[in-house]
Design an enzyme around this catalytic site. Structure first.
Site, PDB file in Angstrom:
ATOM      1  N   CYS A   2       7.289   9.735 -13.136  1.00 18.08           N
ATOM      2  CA  CYS A   2       8.029  10.856 -13.039  1.00 18.08           C
ATOM      3  C   CYS A   2       9.648  11.039 -13.968  1.00 18.08           C
ATOM      4  CB  CYS A   2       7.063  11.885 -12.734  1.00 18.08           C
ATOM      5  SG  CYS A   2       5.844  12.282 -13.637  1.00 18.08           S
ATOM      6  N   ARG A  27      10.529   4.035 -16.619  1.00 21.72           N
ATOM      7  CA  ARG A  27       9.568   4.617 -15.604  1.00 21.72           C
ATOM      8  C   ARG A  27       8.512   5.033 -16.783  1.00 21.72           C
ATOM      9  NH1 ARG A  27      12.461   6.800 -10.728  1.00 21.72           N
ATOM     10  NH2 ARG A  27      11.260   7.834 -10.774  1.00 21.72           N
ATOM     11  N   TRP A  74       4.681  11.764 -16.287  1.00 22.69           N
ATOM     12  CA  TRP A  74       3.588  11.326 -16.794  1.00 22.69           C
ATOM     13  C   TRP A  74       2.170  11.879 -16.312  1.00 22.69           C
ATOM     14  CZ3 TRP A  74       1.232   7.433 -19.372  1.00 22.69           C
ATOM     15  CH2 TRP A  74       2.022   6.018 -19.370  1.00 22.69           C
ATOM     16  N   ASN A  98       7.965  15.568  -9.423  1.00 22.95           N
ATOM     17  CA  ASN A  98       6.557  14.627  -8.799  1.00 22.95           C
ATOM     18  C   ASN A  98       6.058  14.193  -8.129  1.00 22.95           C
ATOM     19  OD1 ASN A  98       8.737  13.399 -11.184  1.00 22.95           O
ATOM     20  ND2 ASN A  98      10.283  12.510 -10.050  1.00 22.95           N
ATOM     21  N   GLY A  99       4.907  14.383  -7.937  1.00 27.30           N
ATOM     22  CA  GLY A  99       4.556  13.151  -7.388  1.00 27.30           C
ATOM     23  C   GLY A  99       2.917  13.912  -7.819  1.00 27.30           C
ATOM     24  N   GLU A 480      -2.881 -11.116   2.371  1.00 31.13           N
ATOM     25  CA  GLU A 480      -2.241 -10.568   1.494  1.00 31.13           C
ATOM     26  C   GLU A 480      -0.919 -10.631   1.909  1.00 31.13           C
ATOM     27  OE1 GLU A 480       0.658  -8.960  -1.413  1.00 31.13           O
ATOM     28  OE2 GLU A 480      -0.858 -10.407  -1.559  1.00 31.13           O
ATOM     29  N   LYS A 484       2.042 -12.634   1.739  1.00 31.34           N
ATOM     30  CA  LYS A 484       4.034 -12.240   1.946  1.00 31.34           C
ATOM     31  C   LYS A 484       4.501 -12.541   2.646  1.00 31.34           C
ATOM     32  CE  LYS A 484       3.865  -9.026  -1.109  1.00 31.34           C
ATOM     33  NZ  LYS A 484       2.604 -10.176  -2.170  1.00 31.34           N
ATOM     34  N   GLU A 487       6.118 -16.588   1.597  1.00 32.95           N
ATOM     35  CA  GLU A 487       6.304 -16.472   0.400  1.00 32.95           C
ATOM     36  C   GLU A 487       8.314 -15.557   0.934  1.00 32.95           C
ATOM     37  OE1 GLU A 487       4.610 -14.622  -3.288  1.00 32.95           O
ATOM     38  OE2 GLU A 487       4.576 -13.163  -1.320  1.00 32.95           O
ATOM     39  N   HIS A 503     -14.909 -20.646  13.858  1.00 27.87           N
ATOM     40  CA  HIS A 503     -14.794 -21.821  13.060  1.00 27.87           C
ATOM     41  C   HIS A 503     -13.850 -22.337  12.648  1.00 27.87           C
ATOM     42  CE1 HIS A 503     -19.134 -20.593  12.503  1.00 27.87           C
ATOM     43  NE2 HIS A 503     -18.467 -19.291  12.960  1.00 27.87           N
ATOM     44  N   LYS A 603       8.890 -14.619 -10.805  1.00 30.15           N
ATOM     45  CA  LYS A 603       8.043 -13.363 -10.956  1.00 30.15           C
ATOM     46  C   LYS A 603       6.929 -13.767 -11.831  1.00 30.15           C
ATOM     47  CE  LYS A 603       7.807  -9.272 -10.406  1.00 30.15           C
ATOM     48  NZ  LYS A 603       7.046  -9.023  -8.614  1.00 30.15           N
TER      49      LYS A 603
END
Length: 608
Positions: A2, A27, A74, A98-99, A480, A484, A487, A503, A603
């Site tokens: 929003c 947005r 939204w 918003n939220g 992940e 990160k 990267e 192991h 990207k």
């Protein structure tokens, strides 16, 4: 996401409100509205759909007034229509928001019992009713605002105008961003500097917990304790760039902080937050009732989101899932006779390997679905079902908000699948969706730990290797987290299922090896603690990421501990991922690497 705009001027503001909202169209939104106060009277114009519809309404029925607020919405609570569009009016109070107000249902029930009548399905209207209630009780606008903020729970950005206080805009932030702009005899409020750039380049950013009083010549900002504070004045580059960094050092940091808001918007596409019932996104006729097996394929961070999706679907819907790195899927030549749905996860929707896998699945006659952030992308266009993640533009190469929005979408879809397959009854569905509705607030709580994570990152930056361990739902997050870190900082990092430690990876453990353990106090916590003991016995430097219950219960010392709030299992991967994003980010900053554009990375990988 929003968008919010507010203007106090000596000239009519409605046209400028709409112009600013146009700069927030990136947005995403499905309705829009503006409100002004003029001559001691509130008035508004709203429209479903795009801003051109609102412009037509204003052309036919202009809106006077030199103080006003505007909003692009939204839909989360309630369908996207004019009635649910912001601003919301109650007894001389106008609100845009918003939220997600997490406790809106209980607040609404109390207000209705007290005689309030609601006109919309939104959670936002609760805010307007609370403010109106406090004004009727005799509180001045500022006191009513502070009282209301003490009653609502969740992630929110708010702008409020009052019929009987026509020279003031009140604002508050807890999660979604808000910027205050200063002009000559004018003041502005916006979701980001982009919206304000036609009017001013002098911007102050509200911090979490702040609320502000804007008048024609000044803005007074208070913190969560009600104490007046000064926020630094910054020169915005919004006029030069389509998306700017706001008050953040890098795009990645800005995008990390956008997560409470975008997770909320993504959740609204998959859950009717008014009733707590799960759903597939509007316009999609996807049904899981007869799905026997799902083949999931993705690359990079999307692959780890897919792995998390596999856990979700198998746990909550009892659907067997295959998972492949997209670059291997079509070459593996797996028999697909019992696969009823091929699911592809991509931020950009243009990843070459994922697109090739999608086309291979279509050649095999499979129904295809794309969890994708760019709905106009090739993968979205070529998929039978489009399952959006409403993360908005992501500039940083290392995915952050797109990843957590993928987790949100997959978690909610697994609940929908469980309901359709009879695995989950109505009570279980409601329990899970209510847990997911807490995600924006819990992510916001994780963000408040940034100082502790930054301190930890200073130590991490002195090492060249690291291990990340997790069990169950924490295993994909460990993978992940390791991705990160490597990267962004170029530190060699590997993620493992905690049970795999003995192991092989245990051979690497010594006093120079940081071991990041993701261990909420869940059903596998005790087993993860056993793996921590194995690390401790060999002198490894344990970094424990847990919750309050886990911190109290652990039976082995850690070199460092990051403690999140206790939370439901389904939402924990989303909040814990944010901690690891911040760890990677601050480690990279310490090491002086290019955070937004790490070396050798792109990207969107559009070649095989």
């Amino acid at each position: 996401m929003c968008g919010i705009i507010g203007i106090i001027s000596s000239e009519p503001v409605a046209p400028r409100l709409v112009d600013a909202l146009k700069r927030l169209e990136y947005r995403g939104y499905d309705s829009a509205g503006v409100a002004t106060v003029d001559g001691g009277r509130l008035a508004r114009r709203r429209a479903e759909g795009k801003l051109i519809n609102l412009e037509k309404v204003l052309a036919a029925d202009p809106l006077p007034g030199t103080v006003g607020i505007g909003h692009t919405r939204w839909a989360t609570h309630g369908v996207p229509n004019e009635t649910n569009a912001h601003p919301h009016f109650v007894d001389g109070v106008a609100v845009v928001h918003n939220g997600i107000i997490e406790n809106f249902a209980e607040l609404k029930a109390a207000l209705v019992a007290d005689g309030s009548e609601f006109a919309s399905q939104t959670d936002t209207e609760v805010v307007a009713h609370l403010l109106a209630k406090h004004r009727r009780a005799g509180l001045p606008a500022r006191d009513a605002m502070r009282a209301m903020l003490g009653e609502v729970r969740g992630a929110y950005a708010l702008a409020v105008i009052f019929e009987d206080d026509p020279e003031t805009i009140l604002a508050a932030r807890n999660g979604p961003p808000l910027a205050v702009g200063e002009g000559t005899g004018e003041m502005f409020l916006g979701s980001d500097a982009i919206a304000l750039s036609p009017f001013t380049d002098s911007v102050r950013y509200l911090e979490d917990g702040d609320w502000a009083v804007l008048s024609r010549g000044s803005a007074t900002i208070f913190d969560a304790k009600g104490e007046e504070v000064a926020r630094p004045l910054r020169r915005s580059v919004g006029k030069a760039f389509y998306v700017d960094k706001g008050n953040h050092r890098h795009f990645m940091q800005k995008e990390i902080y956008e997560q409470p808001e975008v997770i909320g918007h993504t959740l609204g596409a998959y859950v009717d937050l008014t009733t707590g019932r799960s759903r597939v996104p509007v316009g999609q006729d996807l049904s899981f009732s007869n799905v026997r097996r799902i083949a999931i394929s993705a690359c990079g961070t999307g692959f780890y989101a897919g792995l998390m999706g596999r856990y979700f679907f198998e746990r909550y819907a009892r659907i067997a899932c295959d998972l492949d790195v997209a670059s291997e899927f079509r070459y593996r030549e797996s028999p697909l006779d019992d696969v009823d749905l091929a699911l592809f996860v991509s931020q950009s929707g243009e990843t070459a390997d994922t697109l090739a896998s999608l086309r291979y699945a279509k050649e095999q006659g499979l129904a295809t679905a794309a969890v994708v952030n760019v709905q106009e992308s090739t993968i979205a266009r070529e998929s039978r079902y489009v399952l959006p993640t409403l993360a908005g533009p992501e500039i940083g190469v290392a995915s952050t908000k797109a990843f957590t929005c993928q987790l949100t979408a997959l978690a909610a879809l697994s609940v929908r699948a469980g309901v359709e397959r009879g695995v989950l009854d109505g009570a279980a569905e409601l329990e899970l969706t209510r847990a997911l509705a807490e995600a924006p607030r819990l992510v916001n709580e994780a963000l408040k730990l940034e100082d502790a994570v930054e301190k930890l990152a200073r130590d991490m930056a002195t090492h060249r290797h690291a291990l990340f361990l997790g069990r169950g739902f924490s295993f994909p997050i460990a993978l992940e987290g390791a991705l990160k870190l490597k990267e962004l900082s170029y530190i060699h990092a590997e993620g493992y299922a905690a049970g795999e430690l003995k192991h092989g990876p245990i051979a690497l453990i010594d006093e120079t090896m940081p071991v990041v353990v993701i261990a909420p106090h869940d059903r596998v916590f005790e087993k993860t603690v056993s793996n921590m003991q194995e690390v401790a016995a060999r002198g490894g430097k344990i970094v424990l990421v847990t919750d309050a219950s886990g911190a109290a219960a652990k039976a082995v010392g850690a070199h460092s501990t990051i403690v999140l709030p206790d939370m439901p299992e389904i939402v924990a991967p989303i909040a814990y991922a944010v901690i690891l994003q911040m760890l990677a980010y601050h480690t990279a900053v310490q090491m002086g690497t290019d955070v937004d554009q790490p070396r050798n990375l792109a990207k969107s990988v559009t070649v095989e």
